[in-house]
Design an enzyme around this catalytic site. Sequence first.
Site, PDB file in Angstrom:
ATOM      1  N   PRO B 106       3.499  -1.814  -5.757  1.00 49.98           N
ATOM      2  CA  PRO B 106       3.122  -2.760  -4.697  1.00 49.98           C
ATOM      3  C   PRO B 106       3.298  -2.008  -3.379  1.00 49.98           C
ATOM      4  CG  PRO B 106       4.748  -3.989  -6.056  1.00 49.98           C
ATOM      5  CD  PRO B 106       4.602  -2.397  -6.657  1.00 49.98           C
ATOM      6  N   ASP B 107       2.402  -2.039  -2.604  1.00 49.11           N
ATOM      7  CA  ASP B 107       2.414  -1.224  -1.224  1.00 49.11           C
ATOM      8  C   ASP B 107       3.309  -1.514  -0.513  1.00 49.11           C
ATOM      9  OD1 ASP B 107       0.031   0.038  -1.797  1.00 49.11           O
ATOM     10  OD2 ASP B 107      -1.190  -1.158  -0.779  1.00 49.11           O
ATOM     11  N   ASN B 108       3.850  -2.908  -0.242  1.00 51.69           N
ATOM     12  CA  ASN B 108       4.862  -3.404   0.377  1.00 51.69           C
ATOM     13  C   ASN B 108       6.080  -3.662  -0.188  1.00 51.69           C
ATOM     14  OD1 ASN B 108       3.576  -5.515  -1.015  1.00 51.69           O
ATOM     15  ND2 ASN B 108       3.042  -6.780   0.870  1.00 51.69           N
ATOM     16  N   CYS B 109       6.332  -2.948  -1.341  1.00 53.13           N
ATOM     17  CA  CYS B 109       7.563  -3.055  -1.895  1.00 53.13           C
ATOM     18  C   CYS B 109       8.566  -2.225  -1.369  1.00 53.13           C
ATOM     19  CB  CYS B 109       7.390  -2.560  -3.375  1.00 53.13           C
ATOM     20  SG  CYS B 109       8.870  -3.104  -4.558  1.00 53.13           S
ATOM     21  N   LEU B 110       9.227  -3.025  -0.351  1.00 53.39           N
ATOM     22  CA  LEU B 110       9.888  -1.821   0.449  1.00 53.39           C
ATOM     23  C   LEU B 110      11.384  -1.919   0.067  1.00 53.39           C
ATOM     24  CD1 LEU B 110       8.444  -3.302   3.603  1.00 53.39           C
ATOM     25  CD2 LEU B 110       8.271  -0.759   2.778  1.00 53.39           C
TER      26      LEU B 110
END
Lengths: 120, 110, 99
Positions: B106-110
């Site tokens: 996920p790109d926005n898996c921060l």
Amino acid sequence: MADKSILIIIRKAPYSNSIAKGAIELALASSVFEQKLSLVFTGDGVWQLLAQQQTETLGDKNHGKLLSALPLYDLEPVFVDEQALNQRSIELEDLLLQPELINSKTIKKMMADADTIFCF
Amino acid sequence: MSSLSNYSTIELDKEGFLKNLNDWNKEIANILATNEGIELTEAHWEIIHLLRQFYQEFELSPAMRPLIKYVSQQLGSDKGKSIYLLKLFPGSPAKIASKIAGLPKPDNCL
Amino acid sequence: MILHTVNKSPFESNTFLECLELCDHGSSILLIEDGIYAAKKNTPSANKIESISGIKFYALSADIEARGLDENISSAITVVDDAGFVDLVTQHQSVSSWF
């Protein structure tokens, strides 16, 4: 983090560069922090909302599919500049996401009320 | 990764995500799950298939909150809860389940 | 009050006009990079700037000088240097970059 409101103004067409995609990814990423966030599509940005995008031949990811995820990220409704639609002869029923129509006066008000503005 | 030795052509990134989505099959999923210390049950497969459906629909790997919402819409609110997903995929469910489902990180898996 | 910055030439893109369209009274527009071409005397954009009241217009001196326009900027424009740019940013509630 303080409860800051973010306004993302989207005014570029999709596909010819990555600005449109970057703007939506910023919105998706910000939503993870549960920030108050609104999206306004104006200018050529309204082209992003056309429902019938087909990218198999182009070979890019489908930007319309990405936009379709916005409600799952609690980013709805999105707002659309009515005048930008009219100038391009786009009907509301041609669009994804059942956006809410607004005029430039409302956009000005939203900008004045926002803590942070991102203009793409 | 040694447990993928029978699949010498399959590439993983440094966090163990498949580099090529088309490499995915159920056997690979089992191996990826074993790497995470998870034995896949029917309940796991239900989420894995749903994640692949999510990716078909949005061309995106979900973050946790949208995943919960999507599971809730598709499988009912009993399963659309973080506790349910945490039990199946302990730690970081969106990330680990995406990995096993063969989705990109996920790109926005921060 | 918002500080809008515009960095595109009005001869190349619609960015300046789009910004004007959504710029409220009391706000400011700072022209930077190729945006400063909007301030060139006797052009449609400069005429427009001169006809508008309620919005303050600024342009960045380094960009004007580099492009050879320091004698040809509309009198409706206030020219600022980098320190002036910083002052403008601090004087406004938020900044919106049009590019």
